[in-house]
Design a protein around this motif. Structure first.
Motif, PDB file in Angstrom:
ATOM      1  N   LEU A   1       0.817  -1.209   0.000  1.00  0.00           N
ATOM      2  CA  LEU A   1       0.000   0.000   0.000  1.00  0.00           C
ATOM      3  C   LEU A   1       0.855   1.266   0.000  1.00  0.00           C
ATOM      4  CD1 LEU A   1      -2.741  -1.136   2.548  1.00  0.00           C
ATOM      5  CD2 LEU A   1      -3.001  -0.877   0.064  1.00  0.00           C
ATOM      6  N   VAL A   2       1.905   1.285   0.819  1.00  0.00           N
ATOM      7  CA  VAL A   2       2.746   2.479   0.921  1.00  0.00           C
ATOM      8  C   VAL A   2       3.508   2.733  -0.375  1.00  0.00           C
ATOM      9  CG1 VAL A   2       4.746   3.494   2.093  1.00  0.00           C
ATOM     10  CG2 VAL A   2       2.981   2.329   3.427  1.00  0.00           C
ATOM     11  N   SER A   3       3.988   1.684  -1.003  1.00  0.00           N
ATOM     12  CA  SER A   3       4.774   1.849  -2.239  1.00  0.00           C
ATOM     13  C   SER A   3       3.912   2.280  -3.416  1.00  0.00           C
ATOM     14  CB  SER A   3       5.488   0.540  -2.582  1.00  0.00           C
ATOM     15  OG  SER A   3       4.553  -0.466  -2.952  1.00  0.00           O
ATOM     16  N   GLY A   4       2.612   1.989  -3.360  1.00  0.00           N
ATOM     17  CA  GLY A   4       1.724   2.353  -4.459  1.00  0.00           C
ATOM     18  C   GLY A   4       1.869   1.473  -5.679  1.00  0.00           C
ATOM     19  N   MET A   5       2.486   0.318  -5.517  1.00  0.00           N
ATOM     20  CA  MET A   5       2.689  -0.560  -6.669  1.00  0.00           C
ATOM     21  C   MET A   5       1.368  -1.157  -7.140  1.00  0.00           C
ATOM     22  SD  MET A   5       4.389  -4.022  -5.004  1.00  0.00           S
ATOM     23  CE  MET A   5       5.912  -3.178  -4.590  1.00  0.00           C
ATOM     24  N   THR A   6       1.330  -1.536  -8.382  1.00  0.00           N
ATOM     25  CA  THR A   6       0.149  -2.180  -8.947  1.00  0.00           C
ATOM     26  C   THR A   6       0.147  -3.657  -8.568  1.00  0.00           C
ATOM     27  OG1 THR A   6       1.270  -2.813 -10.999  1.00  0.00           O
ATOM     28  CG2 THR A   6       0.246  -0.616 -10.933  1.00  0.00           C
ATOM     29  N   PRO A   7      -1.002  -4.317  -8.652  1.00  0.00           N
ATOM     30  CA  PRO A   7      -1.032  -5.757  -8.396  1.00  0.00           C
ATOM     31  C   PRO A   7      -0.074  -6.540  -9.284  1.00  0.00           C
ATOM     32  CG  PRO A   7      -3.258  -4.885  -8.341  1.00  0.00           C
ATOM     33  CD  PRO A   7      -2.372  -3.760  -8.810  1.00  0.00           C
ATOM     34  N   ARG A   8       0.131  -6.066 -10.522  1.00  0.00           N
ATOM     35  CA  ARG A   8       1.063  -6.777 -11.411  1.00  0.00           C
ATOM     36  C   ARG A   8       2.496  -6.641 -10.919  1.00  0.00           C
ATOM     37  NH1 ARG A   8       0.133  -6.843 -17.720  1.00  0.00           N
ATOM     38  NH2 ARG A   8      -1.623  -7.953 -16.799  1.00  0.00           N
ATOM     39  N   THR A   9       2.861  -5.444 -10.476  1.00  0.00           N
ATOM     40  CA  THR A   9       4.200  -5.256  -9.912  1.00  0.00           C
ATOM     41  C   THR A   9       4.355  -6.088  -8.649  1.00  0.00           C
ATOM     42  OG1 THR A   9       4.338  -3.006 -10.794  1.00  0.00           O
ATOM     43  CG2 THR A   9       5.823  -3.559  -8.994  1.00  0.00           C
ATOM     44  N   ALA A  10       3.276  -6.209  -7.884  1.00  0.00           N
ATOM     45  CA  ALA A  10       3.316  -6.982  -6.631  1.00  0.00           C
ATOM     46  C   ALA A  10       3.637  -8.450  -6.887  1.00  0.00           C
ATOM     47  CB  ALA A  10       1.987  -6.851  -5.893  1.00  0.00           C
TER      48      ALA A  10
END
Length: 255
Positions: free
Chosen positions: A162-171
């Protein structure tokens, strides 16, 4: 008919598959005794949990992780969204998100992990389960009490996402990498040319020191860097030495 699997589902289940695939590779190369940080005899004598019990324990924790991940993504999908965009984040943005997530996860895990050693009740009833493996091995990396797994890994992972703001794909890629790193840190081997040992000071030998009785108050950092240990005085340096009975040993170095 093509079956489409969402990034959220992939981000939930791929790291679990990566865990067992990567730890399975270490089981195969574990026969190379000259790279082991502990002998097989020592592993059998010191570890109080059977390997069957470890497998069951890890599967229980992963079930918790899956449930929390699915709940998180369900809540996120229910929240009002801004206008959808198909633009993919640039490589630079993804790199920055990785860096932020690594820092957040390291910070969360250092302080929670250290507190579990400071608080006698938490150590005795929660964290000791992980330390019942004095001699770590790859697929025991996530052998934790379910409450510890939920707090340390699952919640920590959700916060870093959540803090990094990454997308689910990046996750998908970030948590797969974090899984590989965690397994590697617990593999109990020091393989020559392992890029993770070259790139990270926080590695299998570093974490092995923490699992020993003399290292329980040191080397709390995980899974990426050793920054917090060095800043807060809990860093224990070591040297890799050859054991007389074969293999290697991470020995503390006195300042």
């Amino acid at each position: 008919m093509v079956c489409m699997i969402s990034d959220e589902m992939l981000g939930t289940f791929v790291p679990v598959l990566v865990y067992w695939a990567y730890s399975g590779l270490y089981v195969l190369v574990g026969s190379f005794d000259k790279y082991r940080l502990h002998s097989r005899k020592e592993e059998k004598a010191k570890n109080s949990a059977s390997k069957g019990k470890v497998v069951v324990g890890v599967l229980v924790q992963q079930a918790f992780q899956i449930a929390v991940s699915l709940l998180l993504f369900t809540v996120m999908n229910m929240a009002p969204k801004a206008e959808a965009t198909t633009a993919k984040p640039s490589v630079l943005v993804v790199g920055m998100q990785f860096a932020v997530a690594m820092l957040v996860l390291d910070t969360w895990q250092y302080f929670i992990h250290r507190y579990m050693h400071i608080n006698r009740f938490l150590y005795r009833h929660i964290h000791y389960k992980h330390h019942s493996l004095i001699v770590p091995f790859a697929y025991g990396a996530l052998y934790n009490h379910p409450l510890e797994g939920l707090l340390l890994d699952t919640v920590g992972g959700a916060i870093s996402f959540l803090v990094s703001g990454m997308t689910p794909r990046t996750a998908i890629f970030f948590f797969s990498f974090a899984t590989i790193k965690t397994v590697d840190d617990h593999c109990g081997l020091w393989l020559p040319g392992n890029p993770l040992h070259v790139l990270f000071s926080n590695n299998s030998a570093y974490h092995d020191v923490h699992h020993q009785l003399y290292g329980g108050k040191y080397n709390f950092s995980q899974p990426f860097f050793v920054v917090w240990d060095k800043i807060l005085g809990t860093y224990m340096p070591y040297s890799l030495e050859k054991r007389r009975d074969g293999g290697l040993e991470a020995r503390p170095v006195k300042d």
